[in-house]
Design a protein around this motif. Structure first.
Motif, short mmCIF file in Angstrom:
data_model
loop_
_atom_site.label_atom_id
_atom_site.label_comp_id
_atom_site.label_asym_id
_atom_site.label_seq_id
_atom_site.Cartn_x
_atom_site.Cartn_y
_atom_site.Cartn_z
N PHE A 47 -124.61 -25.94 6.90
CA PHE A 47 -123.75 -27.10 7.14
C PHE A 47 -122.30 -26.65 7.10
O PHE A 47 -121.91 -25.83 6.26
CB PHE A 47 -123.97 -28.18 6.06
CG PHE A 47 -123.02 -29.35 6.17
CD1 PHE A 47 -123.33 -30.42 6.99
CD2 PHE A 47 -121.83 -29.37 5.47
CE1 PHE A 47 -122.47 -31.51 7.11
CE2 PHE A 47 -120.95 -30.44 5.58
CZ PHE A 47 -121.28 -31.51 6.40
N TRP A 59 -128.90 -25.07 2.07
CA TRP A 59 -129.03 -26.31 2.83
C TRP A 59 -130.50 -26.63 3.12
O TRP A 59 -130.93 -27.78 3.00
CB TRP A 59 -128.25 -26.20 4.12
CG TRP A 59 -128.23 -27.46 4.95
CD1 TRP A 59 -128.90 -27.68 6.12
CD2 TRP A 59 -127.50 -28.66 4.68
NE1 TRP A 59 -128.64 -28.93 6.60
CE2 TRP A 59 -127.78 -29.56 5.73
CE3 TRP A 59 -126.65 -29.05 3.66
CZ2 TRP A 59 -127.23 -30.83 5.79
CZ3 TRP A 59 -126.10 -30.34 3.71
CH2 TRP A 59 -126.40 -31.20 4.76
N ASN A 60 -131.24 -25.63 3.49
CA ASN A 60 -132.64 -25.84 3.85
C ASN A 60 -133.52 -26.22 2.66
O ASN A 60 -134.63 -26.71 2.84
CB ASN A 60 -133.21 -24.60 4.54
CG ASN A 60 -132.63 -24.40 5.94
OD1 ASN A 60 -132.11 -25.34 6.53
ND2 ASN A 60 -132.71 -23.19 6.45
N LEU A 72 -132.65 -28.50 0.57
CA LEU A 72 -132.41 -29.91 0.28
C LEU A 72 -133.38 -30.81 1.04
O LEU A 72 -133.71 -30.54 2.20
CB LEU A 72 -130.97 -30.30 0.66
CG LEU A 72 -129.82 -29.61 -0.07
CD1 LEU A 72 -128.50 -30.20 0.39
CD2 LEU A 72 -129.97 -29.70 -1.57
N PRO A 93 -134.16 -34.33 3.07
CA PRO A 93 -133.31 -35.04 4.04
C PRO A 93 -132.35 -36.03 3.39
O PRO A 93 -131.21 -36.18 3.84
CB PRO A 93 -134.33 -35.76 4.94
CG PRO A 93 -135.53 -34.87 4.90
CD PRO A 93 -135.58 -34.35 3.48
N GLN A 97 -129.45 -34.08 1.94
CA GLN A 97 -128.57 -33.62 3.02
C GLN A 97 -127.67 -34.77 3.49
O GLN A 97 -126.47 -34.57 3.74
CB GLN A 97 -129.41 -33.09 4.19
CG GLN A 97 -130.12 -31.78 3.89
CD GLN A 97 -130.93 -31.27 5.06
OE1 GLN A 97 -131.15 -31.99 6.05
NE2 GLN A 97 -131.39 -30.03 4.99
N LYS A 113 -123.47 -35.06 3.47
CA LYS A 113 -122.70 -35.41 4.67
C LYS A 113 -121.77 -36.59 4.42
O LYS A 113 -120.58 -36.56 4.75
CB LYS A 113 -123.65 -35.75 5.83
CG LYS A 113 -124.43 -34.58 6.38
CD LYS A 113 -125.38 -35.04 7.48
CE LYS A 113 -126.23 -33.91 8.02
NZ LYS A 113 -127.19 -34.39 9.05
#
Length: 348
Positions: free
Chosen positions: A142, A250-251, A253, A255, A258, A262
């Motif tokens: 990200f 990041w992977n 986390l 959804p 994530q 954001k």
């Protein structure tokens, strides 16, 4: 019957313990070094983001924001994130110009966007897409805006700066694109680390310098050693901060986590902007009370600077297709935004 009730009770207890164990096991901890000095609103922005994520996730994702130099050098964070040495970093794209010549276009543009149209370009226009295109070859899960500040002070100086001719031979501390543009105006540009700016002005090794926002410059005491303050910060009408997250972190986390990251970035941008404005007003008032001579650059001189800056960007674009692509997108939006600004911004 008693044996059945006991069995049911045991099952319930085991389920509760299992969920508690799962919740504990799923607590994710990130280290997030920044490029920012401790105690500034810049570091406040990173810490606010971390606090917001911690609260929104109910403690499932806990981020610790470390000021520049606490666990690594401020300019080491990008490499550390992409290598997976740390999970995340908070900085600004202008610092990575050595890796990506177009990076400062996503950070702070001389004679460019103020905060609101800059964020509009990122979220409603092509900005975020182009930013991720630039960073696609790096090991990031990200990347995106995570904080923004309003115009900085243009210059603290021992001499008045009112016209382009005043830059000729002026020993001026700055860096990046603005340093190159000032050189074309005849200034003798000096690049110094932030910690050396105050003593260099104090000893008059420098004639002038730009550093940061009014509230930061006040805390550093520039008004005590310089007679003149020039505004507005046309060299940096706004500055965007970024969040960088390693692909591996990041992977991991879910959804929903994530999504929290954001949206926490977007909240952080709004809060950093309004806090900066809130603090900068009293700072400017304090300069007036102290006796600082504050000069506002005339619109005519600002237009002359813009002409020099645009010619500089045109030359950069002629040599770099991606730079040209980003610049074209920004100019198209700026042209449209100016129609809105000129018609809809009150002038009372």
């Amino acid at each position: 019957m008693n044996r059945f009730k006991l069995s049911v009770l045991l099952v319930v207890v085991l389920i509760v313990l299992a969920f508690e164990s799962m919740a504990f096991a799923k607590t994710i901890r990130w280290r997030m070094p920044t490029t920012w000095p401790k105690g500034t609103i810049l570091q406040w922005s990173a810490e606010f983001f971390a606090k917001t994520v911690n609260e929104m996730s109910g403690g499932r994702l806990k981020i610790t924001a470390y000021p520049g130099g606490a666990i690594m050098g401020p300019l080491e964070i990008f490499d550390a994130v992409t290598a997976g040495t740390v999970e995340a970093g908070h900085g600004s794209s202008a610092y990575w110009i050595g890796k990506e010549p177009s990076a400062p276009l996503f950070s702070a543009i001389p004679m460019g966007f103020t905060a609101v149209p800059y964020l509009a370009w990122f979220y409603e226009g092509d900005g975020l897409k182009l930013m991720r295109e630039m960073y696609a070859k790096y090991n990031l899960g990200f990347v995106g805006p995570c904080g923004i500040i309003p115009p900085e002070d243009f210059a603290w100086s021992h001499k008045p700066i009112t016209k382009l001719e005043d830059f000729k031979g002026l020993k001026f501390r700055t860096f990046g694109f603005w340093g190159e543009i000032l050189s074309e105006m005849g200034a003798s540009v000096v690049t110094l680390p932030g910690a050396e700016v105050y003593p260099s002005l104090q000893r008059k090794v420098l004639d002038a310098a730009e550093f940061s926002l009014p509230n930061i410059d006040r805390d550093l005491g520039f008004h005590e050693i310089c007679k003149y303050l020039t505004v507005p910060g046309v060299h940096q009408p706004s500055t965007v901060f970024d969040l960088y997250v390693s692909k591996r972190a990041w992977n991991k986390l879910t959804p929903d986590l994530q999504a929290i990251v954001k949206y926490a970035c977007q909240i952080t941008s709004m809060r950093t902007l309004v806090r900066s404005v809130w603090l900068d007003g009293p700072a400017l008032e304090s300069f007036k009370k102290y006796g600082t001579k504050i000069n506002y650059i005339s619109p005519e001189v600002q237009q002359q600077m813009a002409k020099v800056a645009n010619e500089f960007f045109d030359r950069k674009a002629a040599k770099d297709p991606f730079f040209a692509k980003v610049l074209k997108s920004q100019r198209e939006w700026m042209k449209s935004y100016k129609v809105y600004r000129d018609l809809m911004n009150p002038r009372y």
